[in-house]
Design an enzyme around this catalytic site. Structure first.
Site, mmCIF file in Angstrom:
data_model
loop_
_atom_site.group_PDB
_atom_site.id
_atom_site.type_symbol
_atom_site.label_atom_id
_atom_site.label_comp_id
_atom_site.label_asym_id
_atom_site.label_seq_id
_atom_site.Cartn_x
_atom_site.Cartn_y
_atom_site.Cartn_z
ATOM 1 N N LYS A 85 0.865 -1.175 0.000
ATOM 2 C CA LYS A 85 0.000 0.000 0.000
ATOM 3 C C LYS A 85 0.902 1.226 0.000
ATOM 4 O O LYS A 85 1.600 1.512 0.961
ATOM 5 C CB LYS A 85 -0.900 0.007 1.229
ATOM 6 N N ARG A 106 -8.036 11.892 -6.737
ATOM 7 C CA ARG A 106 -9.207 11.183 -6.251
ATOM 8 C C ARG A 106 -10.264 12.169 -5.747
ATOM 9 O O ARG A 106 -11.452 11.931 -5.887
ATOM 10 C CB ARG A 106 -8.809 10.225 -5.123
ATOM 11 N N CYS A 113 34.838 24.663 24.872
ATOM 12 C CA CYS A 113 33.512 24.311 25.386
ATOM 13 C C CYS A 113 33.492 22.825 25.756
ATOM 14 O O CYS A 113 33.769 21.969 24.907
ATOM 15 C CB CYS A 113 32.457 24.612 24.323
HETATM 16 S S1 IVH Z 1 -6.176 -0.792 -4.878
HETATM 17 C C1 IVH Z 1 -10.170 -1.712 -5.656
HETATM 18 N N1 IVH Z 1 -3.642 -0.883 -4.282
HETATM 19 O O1 IVH Z 1 -5.024 3.527 -0.689
HETATM 20 C C2 IVH Z 1 -9.099 -1.215 -4.827
HETATM 21 N N2 IVH Z 1 -4.911 0.989 -3.550
HETATM 22 O O2 IVH Z 1 -6.514 4.162 1.745
HETATM 23 C C3 IVH Z 1 -8.596 0.078 -5.298
HETATM 24 N N3 IVH Z 1 -3.587 2.674 -2.356
HETATM 25 O O3 IVH Z 1 -7.926 4.633 -2.256
HETATM 26 C C4 IVH Z 1 -7.344 0.457 -4.677
HETATM 27 N N4 IVH Z 1 -1.653 1.634 -2.519
HETATM 28 O O4 IVH Z 1 -5.676 5.166 -3.359
HETATM 29 C C5 IVH Z 1 -4.785 -0.184 -4.165
HETATM 30 N N5 IVH Z 1 -1.372 -1.069 -3.883
HETATM 31 C C6 IVH Z 1 -2.507 -0.383 -3.761
HETATM 32 C C7 IVH Z 1 -2.579 0.865 -3.116
HETATM 33 C C8 IVH Z 1 -3.800 1.528 -3.015
HETATM 34 C C9 IVH Z 1 -2.282 2.716 -2.077
HETATM 35 C C10 IVH Z 1 -4.532 3.738 -1.968
HETATM 36 C C11 IVH Z 1 -5.718 3.875 -2.833
HETATM 37 C C12 IVH Z 1 -6.894 3.788 -1.895
HETATM 38 C C13 IVH Z 1 -6.282 4.150 -0.620
HETATM 39 C C14 IVH Z 1 -7.068 3.684 0.568
#
Ligand code: IVH
Length: 698
Positions: free
Chosen positions: A125, A146, A442
């Site tokens: 993530k 977004r 110092c």
């Molecule tokens: S998939 C259907 N993969 O995290 C799922 N999201 O906190 C769609 N994000 O809105 C997202 N890394 O903007 C996906 N490897 C990853 C991601 C990721 C970051 C973001 C994404 C999402 C947010 C949620």
């Protein structure tokens, strides 16, 4: 009305009040995070409030409201950027925080659809700014943040400047393709950006995510262009390939995105079964600190796209995907006091004394506040609740104060302009952010420079820890590194907890260090500003001993690889300083006088371009191979690509993208004539490397 009814009415009242509080809290912090890119609380605190709100709304469905922040995903639109609706809504993700919650997610999937295969595309993530790119017939036409999920901000021009974004898709392109992903900063690039902002006295960013958001949501896209952002693709919105959606698994989608030319989150893969997913999470959380990017968890997406479709979405997130978050690297705590520490070069560093707090598994009670300007920029005050952050092996830092919880009578911190150790006036040179103590005797400075002298970065003297340094300095017996080498066993016995055995070992290890010290190690140990490992190596291979080095002019020093004007003048300043000269003379008397090792010399390149990494691009009037040979004969090394390590790019006609890239990285660029001139005149090329060298200061 009976007792029970009254009781439940009271509880209901309290719940309602809490619900409203939580909604206001979440809305406020949503705005700070998504719209202003300036969060005030940690992700953990936000999540806790959000989860509590969700639970309350579950308990009282009659209070649900379309206005509740649980129905939104945060993020409003800045009026200054144009906005546009997404073709398909961009959802957020639900979070799980441990294996149990992950199992709960699987159970919900099974309940919703029987016989589902537990195959998930898992990837890191990414912690950046979520974005959608639109391609029509293979051409990049539009980029939208977004935003609130329904409407985003148009940032097409800013995204044009992102260097790994394919402007034209490779291969067979769909009529329309919406690619979703994250714009991010690599850790190193982020650190460099903040360092630059700090030097220019500008506001720094709290983390790579804020930096990415702040760089993209810019009206002035030349700012964006100057920042090394990257786009990583992890999903898609609307896609039409001959009128249909062409893919059946997530694995296939990710493969296609890469084929089209997108970079995807590193290490993504298909995991079959919950055990594989758990192992993937474990391995990534172990690697987390060593990755080039900041990540805050793992995202698991059901591989079967048809099943995804069938499961659908809740008001804010898909039912077929979930983010498994890592424990937070941030926490809030109370700032009890700000103390000021004196470093070995005399720099006064403000240190936050904190109520101890667990940050991602480590108890933190002190954190850096960098310097006077940073305290002011971050508006951090004693008594504030503050957000503390740690990342990898970096010293924990105070990121910001929680302004909404500040005591009304709090006062800005007044940075002392005297040294807290010796009491003498400190000075701040023009163009520098640091206040320094300039008193050569110092005690704090002596302690720190001795500690450095004996440390691994210096002569690496065994057994001489911080405690002994403090005792020896406090007793007045040791004032300079030279004094260490005059210590005798009999006098050491007067110190507490020192026996004959230890004292003998002590003296032996000093003696050994004295005999074994190399010129390079001594140069490092002296702690000359801007002289780190690499520069010391170069100097030690070039000069026969300290005396010869001392006689070198700044111009001569600048002819050496990796030494720019700043480093050269700092070396010069060191040798112009009387106490330093006296120290060297005493070290020599005591027998600590290493000379150049001839073996090191043999491996040093010579010539006007000695040690420079150089690259040619475009067509030259002489054959490329000939030009490369000339460069090599002048001591240069031919690089394979443009990177931060490159020193010089020589451009011929039609240079292509290498030129842009080098420009963005601030690398020196010359044309053919300029290159030929460099082979003659030889003292300019190192100027651009001063920036790199500055990093190994202090
Ligand atoms: S998939 C259907 N993969 O995290 C799922 N999201 O906190 C769609 N994000 O809105 C997202 N890394 O903007 C996906 N490897 C990853 C991601 C990721 C970051 C973001 C994404 C999402 C947010 C949620």
């Amino acid at each position: 009305m009976n007792q029970g009814t009254l009781q439940s009415l009271l509880v209901e009242d309290a719940d309602k009040k809490r619900l409203e509080e939580l909604r206001a809290f979440v809305i406020y912090h949503n705005h700070r995070y998504h719209t202003l890119d300036a969060p005030e609380i940690t992700d953990d605190e936000y999540n806790a409030a959000f989860q509590e709100l969700l639970r309350l709304e579950e308990r009282h469905p009659e209070w649900r409201s379309p206005d509740s922040p649980t129905n939104r995903i945060g993020g409003q639109v800045l009026s200054s950027l144009e906005t546009k609706a997404h073709t398909r809504r961009m959802y957020s993700l639900d979070n799980v925080f441990d294996a149990e919650e992950w199992q709960g997610f699987l159970k919900r999937l099974d309940n919703a659809q029987e016989g589902l295969e537990h195959a998930f595309w898992c990837d890191p993530k990414m912690d950046g700014l979520a974005l959608e790119l639109v391609y029509e017939n293979g051409r990049f036409v539009e980029a939208l943040t977004r935003g609130d999920g329904e409407v985003g901000e148009l940032v097409t021009e800013a995204m044009q400047t992102v260097r790994n974004l394919p402007k034209v898709l490779h291969g067979d392109a769909p009529e329309r393709l919406e690619v979703r992903g994250e714009v991010i900063f690599r850790r190193r690039d982020f650190a460099l950006l903040n360092e630059r902002l700090r030097k220019e006295n500008l506001k720094t960013f709290a983390n790579p995510r804020n930096a990415a958001a702040g760089s993209i949501r810019q009206l002035d896209t030349s700012v964006t262009a100057s920042r090394p952002l990257r786009f990583l693709a992890y999903g898609f919105g609307d896609v039409r390939f001959g009128g249909v959606q062409p893919w059946s698994t997530y694995e296939e989608v990710m493969g296609r995105l890469r084929d089209f030319g997108f970079e995807t989150p590193p290490g993504g893969r298909l995991c079959r079964g919950s055990e594989e997913v758990e192992a993937y999470y474990a391995s990534l959380s172990e690697k987390r600190e060593s990755l080039a990017y900041e990540i805050d968890g793992v995202v698991m997406k059901l591989n079967d796209l048809e099943a995804q479709e069938a499961l659908g979405y809740t008001a804010r997130a898909p039912r077929f995907a979930v983010a498994w978050k890592f424990p937070a690297q941030q926490a809030t705590t109370l700032l009890l006091d700000i103390t000021v520490q004196v470093g070995r070069t005399g720099v006064l560093t403000p240190v936050a004394e904190l109520e101890p707090v667990n940050v991602g598994g480590v108890l933190v009670s002190r954190a850096t506040l960098h310097n006077e300007d940073e305290i002011r920029n971050r508006d951090v005050r004693i008594g504030d609740r503050v957000v503390v952050q740690r990342a990898g092996d970096v010293i924990p830092e105070v990121v910001r104060a929680v302004l909404s919880e500040r005591a009304p009578d709090s006062q800005p911190f007044v940075f002392p302009h005297v040294c807290p150790s010796c009491g003498q006036a400190a000075s701040r040179l023009e163009g520098e952010v640091a206040w320094r103590c300039v008193n050569v005797s110092c005690p704090a400075m002596i302690r720190q420079s001795l500690a450095h002298f004996v440390s691994k970065a210096g002569l690496d003297i065994e057994g001489l820890g911080q405690r002994w340094i403090e005792l020896l300095v406090a007793s007045g017996r040791v004032k300079t590194p030279a004094d260490l080498f005059t210590l005798r066993v009999d006098e050491l016995l007067h110190y507490e907890r020192m026996g004959v055995k230890l004292a003998t070992k002590f003296v032996d290890s000093l003696d050994r260090a004295k005999k074994e010290a190399t010129l390079q190690r001594l140069l490092c140990a002296l702690g000359i500003r801007h002289v780190g490992e690499q520069t010391a190596k170069t100097l030690a291979a070039t000069y026969a001993d300290m005396d010869v080095l001392r006689a070198a002019s700044p111009e001569e020093l600048q002819n050496l690889p990796d030494i720019g004007p700043e480093v050269a003048s700092s070396i010069k300043a060191f040798f112009d300083d009387e106490p330093n000269v006296a120290l060297l003379a005493r070290l020599r008397e005591l027998g600590l006088w290493p000379v150049r090792q001839e073996a090191a010399v043999a491996s040093m390149p010579v010539g006007p371009l000695a040690g420079q990494k150089i690259l040619f691009t475009g067509s030259l009037s002489i054959p490329r191979s000939k030009a490369q040979q000339m460069a090599e004969n002048a001591g240069a090394e031919i690089a394979g690509s443009v990177s931060r390590r490159l020193n010089l790019l020589v451009v011929g006609d039609e240079p292509g993208s290498k030129r842009e890239k080098a420009q963005a990285l601030g690398i020196r660029i010359v044309d053919e004539a300029g290159f030929l001139a460099l082979l003659q005149a030889d003292n300019e090329v190192t100027a651009s490397s001063s920036e790199n060298a500055a990093q190994d200061s202090e």
